[in-house]
Design a protein around this motif. Structure first.
Motif, short mmCIF file in Angstrom:
data_model
loop_
_atom_site.label_atom_id
_atom_site.label_comp_id
_atom_site.label_asym_id
_atom_site.label_seq_id
_atom_site.Cartn_x
_atom_site.Cartn_y
_atom_site.Cartn_z
N GLY A 248 5.71 -13.32 -25.57
CA GLY A 248 4.89 -12.24 -25.03
C GLY A 248 5.42 -11.70 -23.73
N ASP A 249 4.78 -10.65 -23.27
CA ASP A 249 5.21 -9.97 -22.04
C ASP A 249 3.97 -9.40 -21.37
OD1 ASP A 249 6.44 -8.66 -20.00
OD2 ASP A 249 7.62 -7.30 -21.25
N VAL A 250 3.61 -9.99 -20.22
CA VAL A 250 2.48 -9.50 -19.45
C VAL A 250 2.92 -8.31 -18.63
CG1 VAL A 250 0.82 -10.07 -17.63
CG2 VAL A 250 1.41 -11.77 -19.37
N ARG A 251 2.10 -7.27 -18.60
CA ARG A 251 2.44 -6.09 -17.82
C ARG A 251 2.51 -6.46 -16.34
NH1 ARG A 251 0.17 -2.21 -14.69
NH2 ARG A 251 1.02 -0.10 -14.87
N GLY A 252 3.57 -6.02 -15.66
CA GLY A 252 3.70 -6.23 -14.23
C GLY A 252 4.52 -7.46 -13.90
N LYS A 253 4.60 -7.72 -12.59
CA LYS A 253 5.35 -8.87 -12.07
C LYS A 253 4.57 -9.50 -10.93
CE LYS A 253 10.13 -7.66 -13.22
NZ LYS A 253 10.44 -8.95 -13.85
N GLY A 254 5.13 -10.57 -10.37
CA GLY A 254 4.50 -11.21 -9.23
C GLY A 254 3.47 -12.24 -9.64
N LEU A 255 2.68 -12.68 -8.67
CA LEU A 255 1.73 -13.77 -8.90
C LEU A 255 0.65 -13.39 -9.90
CD1 LEU A 255 1.34 -15.19 -5.29
CD2 LEU A 255 2.68 -16.10 -7.18
N GLY A 256 0.23 -12.12 -9.89
CA GLY A 256 -0.78 -11.69 -10.85
C GLY A 256 -0.32 -11.88 -12.28
N ALA A 257 0.92 -11.47 -12.56
CA ALA A 257 1.47 -11.65 -13.91
C ALA A 257 1.63 -13.12 -14.23
CB ALA A 257 2.80 -10.92 -14.01
N THR A 258 2.04 -13.92 -13.25
CA THR A 258 2.23 -15.34 -13.48
C THR A 258 0.91 -16.02 -13.82
OG1 THR A 258 4.08 -15.35 -11.93
CG2 THR A 258 3.11 -17.48 -12.48
N GLU A 259 -0.16 -15.64 -13.15
CA GLU A 259 -1.47 -16.21 -13.45
C GLU A 259 -1.87 -15.89 -14.89
OE1 GLU A 259 -4.00 -14.57 -10.52
OE2 GLU A 259 -3.22 -15.81 -8.88
N MET A 260 -1.63 -14.65 -15.31
CA MET A 260 -1.98 -14.28 -16.68
C MET A 260 -1.11 -15.02 -17.68
SD MET A 260 -4.12 -12.45 -18.38
CE MET A 260 -4.69 -11.05 -17.38
N VAL A 261 0.18 -15.19 -17.38
CA VAL A 261 1.06 -15.97 -18.25
C VAL A 261 0.53 -17.39 -18.41
CG1 VAL A 261 3.34 -17.06 -18.40
CG2 VAL A 261 3.14 -14.64 -17.83
N SER A 262 0.12 -18.00 -17.31
CA SER A 262 -0.41 -19.36 -17.35
C SER A 262 -1.66 -19.45 -18.23
CB SER A 262 -0.72 -19.83 -15.93
OG SER A 262 -1.24 -21.13 -15.93
N VAL A 263 -2.53 -18.45 -18.12
CA VAL A 263 -3.76 -18.43 -18.93
C VAL A 263 -3.41 -18.32 -20.42
CG1 VAL A 263 -5.80 -17.05 -19.49
CG2 VAL A 263 -5.24 -17.53 -17.11
N ILE A 264 -2.50 -17.40 -20.76
CA ILE A 264 -2.15 -17.19 -22.16
C ILE A 264 -1.50 -18.44 -22.75
CG2 ILE A 264 -0.66 -15.87 -23.71
CD1 ILE A 264 -1.11 -13.46 -21.87
N LEU A 265 -0.56 -19.03 -22.02
CA LEU A 265 0.13 -20.21 -22.54
C LEU A 265 -0.82 -21.40 -22.66
CD1 LEU A 265 3.60 -20.07 -20.74
CD2 LEU A 265 3.05 -19.50 -23.10
N GLY A 266 -1.70 -21.58 -21.67
CA GLY A 266 -2.66 -22.67 -21.75
C GLY A 266 -3.57 -22.53 -22.94
N THR A 267 -4.04 -21.32 -23.19
CA THR A 267 -4.91 -21.07 -24.35
C THR A 267 -4.16 -21.28 -25.65
OG1 THR A 267 -6.16 -19.45 -23.05
CG2 THR A 267 -6.42 -19.39 -25.44
N PHE A 268 -2.92 -20.82 -25.71
CA PHE A 268 -2.13 -20.97 -26.93
C PHE A 268 -1.89 -22.44 -27.25
CE2 PHE A 268 2.03 -21.52 -28.96
CZ PHE A 268 1.84 -20.78 -30.13
N ARG A 269 -1.53 -23.23 -26.25
CA ARG A 269 -1.24 -24.65 -26.51
C ARG A 269 -2.45 -25.37 -27.07
NH1 ARG A 269 1.17 -24.32 -20.87
NH2 ARG A 269 3.37 -23.80 -21.21
N GLU A 270 -3.62 -25.03 -26.60
CA GLU A 270 -4.83 -25.69 -27.10
C GLU A 270 -5.26 -25.13 -28.44
OE1 GLU A 270 -9.51 -26.44 -25.87
OE2 GLU A 270 -8.21 -25.21 -24.60
N ALA A 271 -5.37 -23.79 -28.52
CA ALA A 271 -5.90 -23.17 -29.73
C ALA A 271 -4.97 -23.35 -30.93
CB ALA A 271 -6.16 -21.69 -29.49
N ALA A 272 -3.67 -23.41 -30.69
CA ALA A 272 -2.73 -23.57 -31.80
C ALA A 272 -2.93 -24.89 -32.53
CB ALA A 272 -1.29 -23.47 -31.28
N GLU A 273 -3.44 -25.89 -31.84
CA GLU A 273 -3.65 -27.21 -32.45
C GLU A 273 -4.92 -27.27 -33.30
OE1 GLU A 273 -1.67 -29.78 -32.34
OE2 GLU A 273 -0.20 -29.05 -30.88
#
Length: 372
Positions: free
Chosen positions: A172-197
């Motif tokens: 995936g690709d979160v719109r933008g850069k910087g800490l805001g984008a990193t926070e969203m990346v962390s949320v998406i990956l955390g949700t994916f790791r749990e929900a995928a199981e």
């Protein structure tokens, strides 16, 4: 990787030759022209040009060469030692001193940039860790190539999970850069790791991702919620035959399938969806599309840093055209070739980060791959 301090990009390396060329040009012109003509700028400019692209020693040597060249003209009788010649010599000396000051300022800036880039890379790897080299029956290779235009942390992401329902992939690709984008990346990956199981259906998994993005947007109080979104591709490769894959595309560049015995082709879905964070604006079906994924085939997932890379004429890079009719022993070889092709196509100037994920079915003669 980014250029290290005092090592300019390839195009700037040729600038290092300019100071010497100017000095030799000044000497040559002084020899072939009447003595009353002076070429002071050709001796003043070299140390100033050397300052931002050379080391301190190189800048000193350039300044000394300019001073010696201007003095040589007097000693060889090409010019007469007058007040004007003394002013020329002092001008070159002053320019050399300023060049040394500029060189030190640029060196300190480069050190700061290198430090910032190092921190950004560490954070990027912590938020988006490398997936395992093997997941279920699949060989896996991943690569994150940062653009060289700034030091901000990007919003590109990838993940691989070996689940009870098969191997599930996310790019995936979160719109933008910087800490805001990193926070969203962390949320998406955390949700994916749990929900995928735990989510049996791929559509339900995407719904969970959408809910997590919406929740994060509400928590942060986005000024314009429609400006915060993330494109993504979610893929599931079942464990048992038939050999196929299931795909949901959420506004992302289409994956590329390399069958090995047929032309490379994009996996275009007939019902593409809006990105995460915008799915409520359309009729969400949640139905994945199925494609064949035979043994020997390789699947490439990528972000728009690949598909929107341009050459000097502004023409977009086409990964299907670049990789068509090529054979790769494993996913790592595929990514090595792709990164090399993109850098060669753009002349080494990336405008956006590239997140790459490639998978293929493991065989007896191809037991593993290595991530970098």
């Amino acid at each position: 990787m980014y250029p290290t301090p005092r090592q300019p990009a390839r195009g700037l390396r040729y600038v290092r030759l300019v100071p010497a060329a100017l000095i030799f040009t000044g000497l040559a012109l002084s020899v072939v022209t009447p003595p009353h003509l002076t070429f002071t700028p050709l001796f003043v400019a070299p140390p100033v040009l050397a300052a931002p692209v050379m080391t301190l020693r190189g800048t000193v040597y350039t300044g000394l060469a300019a001073l010696l060249a201007s003095a040589l003209l007097v000693f060889t009788g090409r010019t007469v030692l007058t007040g004007q010649e003394i002013i020329t010599f002092l001008t070159v000396l002053t320019a050399t001193g300023l060049a040394l000051l500029i060189n030190r300022i640029v060196a300190q800036r480069d050190q700061w940039v290198a430090s910032a880039r190092g921190v950004a890379e560490i954070v990027q790897r912590a938020v988006v860790p490398k997936p395992p080299n093997r997941a279920g029956s699949l060989l896996v290779a991943a690569r994150y190539r940062a653009a060289q235009r700034d030091t901000l942390i990007g919003g590109d992401l990838y993940a691989v999970r070996d689940t009870p329902y098969g191997v599930r992939l996310l790019v995936g690709d979160v719109r933008g850069k910087g800490l805001g984008a990193t926070e969203m990346v962390s949320v998406i990956l955390g949700t994916f790791r749990e929900a995928a199981e735990y989510e049996e259906e791929l559509g339900t998994l995407c719904t969970r991702l959408q809910a997590a993005v919406e929740r994060e947007k509400r928590t942060r109080g986005a000024i314009d919620p429609q400006e915060e979104f993330a494109t993504a591709v979610v893929v599931e490769v079942p464990r048992a035959p038939p050999h196929e894959l299931r795909l949901i595309n959420l506004g992302h560049p289409p994956p590329l399938l390399l069958p090995g015995d047929a032309p490379a082709r994009y996996l275009e879905v007939s019902d593409p969806q809006l990105p995460l964070g915008l799915m409520e604006l359309s009729g969400w079906t949640g139905c994945p599309q199925t494609f064949p994924f035979p043994p020997g085939a390789q699947l490439l997932l990528y972000t728009d840093g690949v598909s929107e890379a341009r050459d000097g004429r502004g023409v977009f890079f086409d990964p299907a055209l670049a990789l068509d009719e090529e054979e790769f022993g494993n996913p790592q070889e595929l990514l090595d070739r792709l990164v090399s092709d993109v850098l060669r196509y753009t002349g080494g100037r990336l405008n956006d980060d590239m997140a790459l994920l490639a998978v293929s079915r493991a065989t007896a003669g191809n037991p593993g791959a290595t991530n970098r």
